[in-house]
Design an enzyme around this catalytic site. Structure first.
Site, PDB file in Angstrom:
ATOM      1  N   TYR A  50       9.989  54.529  74.846  1.00 50.43           N
ATOM      2  CA  TYR A  50      11.288  55.187  74.630  1.00 50.43           C
ATOM      3  C   TYR A  50      12.395  54.147  74.665  1.00 50.43           C
ATOM      4  O   TYR A  50      12.472  53.351  75.592  1.00 50.43           O
ATOM      5  CB  TYR A  50      11.543  56.239  75.712  1.00 50.43           C
ATOM      6  N   GLU A  52      15.968  54.885  73.521  1.00 50.06           N
ATOM      7  CA  GLU A  52      17.207  55.500  73.018  1.00 50.06           C
ATOM      8  C   GLU A  52      18.368  54.522  73.155  1.00 50.06           C
ATOM      9  O   GLU A  52      18.517  53.866  74.192  1.00 50.06           O
ATOM     10  CB  GLU A  52      17.513  56.788  73.791  1.00 50.06           C
ATOM     11  N   ASP A 195      22.763  55.274  47.418  1.00 51.54           N
ATOM     12  CA  ASP A 195      21.440  55.558  47.970  1.00 51.54           C
ATOM     13  C   ASP A 195      20.434  54.865  47.049  1.00 51.54           C
ATOM     14  O   ASP A 195      20.144  55.362  45.960  1.00 51.54           O
ATOM     15  CB  ASP A 195      21.235  57.079  47.995  1.00 51.54           C
ATOM     16  N   THR A 221      15.237  54.089  51.506  1.00 54.08           N
ATOM     17  CA  THR A 221      13.956  54.271  52.172  1.00 54.08           C
ATOM     18  C   THR A 221      13.325  52.893  52.273  1.00 54.08           C
ATOM     19  O   THR A 221      13.747  51.951  51.591  1.00 54.08           O
ATOM     20  CB  THR A 221      13.004  55.166  51.355  1.00 54.08           C
ATOM     21  N   LYS A 224       9.278  53.100  49.430  1.00 46.36           N
ATOM     22  CA  LYS A 224       9.120  53.261  47.976  1.00 46.36           C
ATOM     23  C   LYS A 224       8.938  51.869  47.358  1.00 46.36           C
ATOM     24  O   LYS A 224       7.931  51.234  47.638  1.00 46.36           O
ATOM     25  CB  LYS A 224      10.288  54.063  47.415  1.00 46.36           C
ATOM     26  N   ARG A 230       6.923  54.169  56.112  1.00 47.76           N
ATOM     27  CA  ARG A 230       7.751  55.326  55.796  1.00 47.76           C
ATOM     28  C   ARG A 230       8.986  55.332  56.711  1.00 47.76           C
ATOM     29  O   ARG A 230       8.842  55.323  57.940  1.00 47.76           O
ATOM     30  CB  ARG A 230       6.920  56.581  56.027  1.00 47.76           C
TER      31      ARG A 230
HETATM   32  C1  LIG Z   1      13.058  59.619  48.288  1.00 48.95           C
HETATM   33  C2  LIG Z   1      14.530  59.687  48.319  1.00 48.95           C
HETATM   34  C3  LIG Z   1      15.211  60.066  49.484  1.00 48.95           C
HETATM   35  C4  LIG Z   1      14.544  60.685  50.689  1.00 48.95           C
HETATM   36  O1  LIG Z   1      13.623  59.935  51.350  1.00 48.95           O
HETATM   37  P1  LIG Z   1      12.623  60.662  52.374  1.00 48.95           P
HETATM   38  O2  LIG Z   1      12.108  59.496  53.174  1.00 48.95           O
HETATM   39  O3  LIG Z   1      11.597  61.343  51.550  1.00 48.95           O
HETATM   40  O4  LIG Z   1      13.409  61.612  53.217  1.00 48.95           O
HETATM   41  C5  LIG Z   1      16.604  60.020  49.477  1.00 48.95           C
HETATM   42  N1  LIG Z   1      17.263  59.609  48.393  1.00 48.95           N
HETATM   43  C6  LIG Z   1      16.645  59.263  47.239  1.00 48.95           C
HETATM   44  C7  LIG Z   1      17.458  58.839  46.063  1.00 48.95           C
HETATM   45  C8  LIG Z   1      15.253  59.308  47.163  1.00 48.95           C
HETATM   46  O5  LIG Z   1      14.646  59.014  46.022  1.00 48.95           O
END
Ligand SMILES: *Cc1c(COP(=O)(O)O)cnc(C)c1O
Length: 414
Positions: A50, A52, A195, A221, A224, A230
């Protein structure tokens, strides 16, 4: 006791999933194969701790080692994106975005993002997402040519006067012009939030223009195109925003950080910072380009007529089958993709008239243009004769044979 002895059910299913990932062609644009070293630390005792708070500002004792781990992850993340501040605690991309909104917006504030059906993400204001429930969301989209029309975004921004403009997408095949978005944001004094969940792996290799210095705040993320564990991250160059982000993530929406995942993010970033990363990112783009070229030569339309990044979008409006039919037929043939809406869509989001196909995962297996040419032709063969199930069986065998030559994980690993 081993997992095999203690819980045979889960052990067997995990191995079946391992076999599925190895035997078939993974072409979902948001998926990838992470590194064994990333999985090693993700499965470590770090899960017990933990912690935090943030490095050197924790609510628990015994944090000296996890402090160092998180600081290394932060430092590598900053280096990777050439920025001043990074928060590596978000548990996912969606939670990173929730953290961004919580830091800079009040409930009811206006946000302007890309429409989900035009390639945006749920968390960019869709009504079913908390981003569309807590904030008043407005949308821009793409033209019939599959591209963002920045003049239109400007016009919408003048009418809406949003507090924040969100750029970045889940299904957009062209380079995003962050500088143009910044001009639009400045014209209405909005925050610009990028994003880069989908394109981060290209951005950090200079294979896509960077959201810095144009954007006030950037999320991504890590699983990807970055090919790490993850999870999510948030970056900024603004100290005041950085402080707000930190308290918005913890204690705002999260509790104890996933230290095993934060360590895995650090390991992933080490790969992203290596000279080999650029080679991978270049190949991801080259493979997507080849895939698109062959599909077009086989009389398939692509949204935007091609790609600048890691994915192509098949436009099936001129065919007599749907995106759902197409992705099902491909699945039967051992090629995993997903259905996707296209500009000028006439079908429901559950049926659609498009398929999204990405190159990152197969590139991670070592496949290059020659393999993508072969795969593109198989995709065209299957779709051109979409009801031919014996052809699907035949392609499935060919695909398995190809996959067996590009080993990603050995059978002892899960
Ligand atoms: C995949 C994605 C997310 C969300 O990611 P998660 O880890 O699945 O919650 C947010 N924004 C965009 C543009 C994405 O492609």
């Amino acid at each position: 006791m081993s997992l095999e002895n203690f819980d045979k059910e889960i052990f067997d299913l995990t191995n079946k999933e391992l076999k599925r990932q190895c035997d078939y062609l993974e072409m979902i644009a948001s998926e990838n194969f992470t590194y064994p070293e990333v999985m090693e630390v993700m499965g470590s005792i770090l899960t017990n701790k933990y912690a935090e708070g943030y490095p050197n500002k924790r609510y628990y004792g015994g944090c000296e080692f996890v402090d160092e781990i998180e600081q290394i992850a932060i430092n590598r993340c900053k280096k990777l994106f050439s920025c001043e501040f990074a928060n590596v605690q978000p548990n996912s991309g969606s939670q990173a975005n929730q953290g961004v909104y919580g830091a800079l917006l009040k409930p009811g504030d206006k946000i302007l993002g890309m429409d989900l059906s035009h390639g945006g993400h749920l968390t960019h204001g869709a009504k079913v997402s908390s981003s569309g429930k807590y904030y008043e969301s407005f949308f821009y989209g793409v033209e019939l040519d599959g591209r963002i029309n920045y003049d239109k975004v400007y016009e919408i921004a003048q009418i809406v006067k949003p507090k924040m403009i969100i750029c970045g997408a889940s299904a957009y095949t062209r380079e995003i012009d962050f500088a143009k978005f910044r001009e639009i944001a400045d014209s209405v004094k909005a925050y610009l939030f990028a994003d880069v969940a989908h394109i981060a792996g290209l951005v950090v290799a200079d294979e896509h223009n960077s959201p810095f210095p144009h954007c006030h705040i950037v999320s991504s993320t890590t699983h990807k195109t970055l090919r790490g564990p993850r999870g999510g991250i948030i970056m900024t160059n603004d100290e005041d925003i950085a402080k707000k982000i930190n308290s918005s993530i913890f204690p705002g929406i999260q509790g104890g950080p996933l230290m095993h995942v934060i360590a895995a993010k650090a390991v992933g970033f080490k790969y992203n910072l290596s000279p080999e990363w650029k080679i991978y990112a270049k190949q991801v783009k080259a493979n997507a380009k080849k895939l698109g070229e062959i599909l077009m030569s086989r009389n398939f339309d692509l949204v935007s007529g091609g790609t600048d990044n890691h994915l192509v979008l098949l436009n099936l409006l001129n065919k007599d089958y749907s995106g759902k039919d197409a992705s099902n037929a491909l699945e039967n043939a051992g090629i995993t993709t997903n259905k996707n809406t296209v500009p000028g869509e006439i079908r429901s989001p559950f049926i659609t008239s498009g398929v999204r196909i990405g190159s990152p995962a197969l590139t991670a297996r070592g496949m290059k243009e020659a393999e993508f040419e072969f795969i593109a032709n198989k995709i065209a063969d299957v779709l051109d004769d979409i009801n031919n199930t014996s052809l699907q069986e035949k392609v499935k065998d060919e695909v398995k044979n190809l996959a067996s030559k590009f080993i990603i994980y050995n059978q002892a690993m899960y």
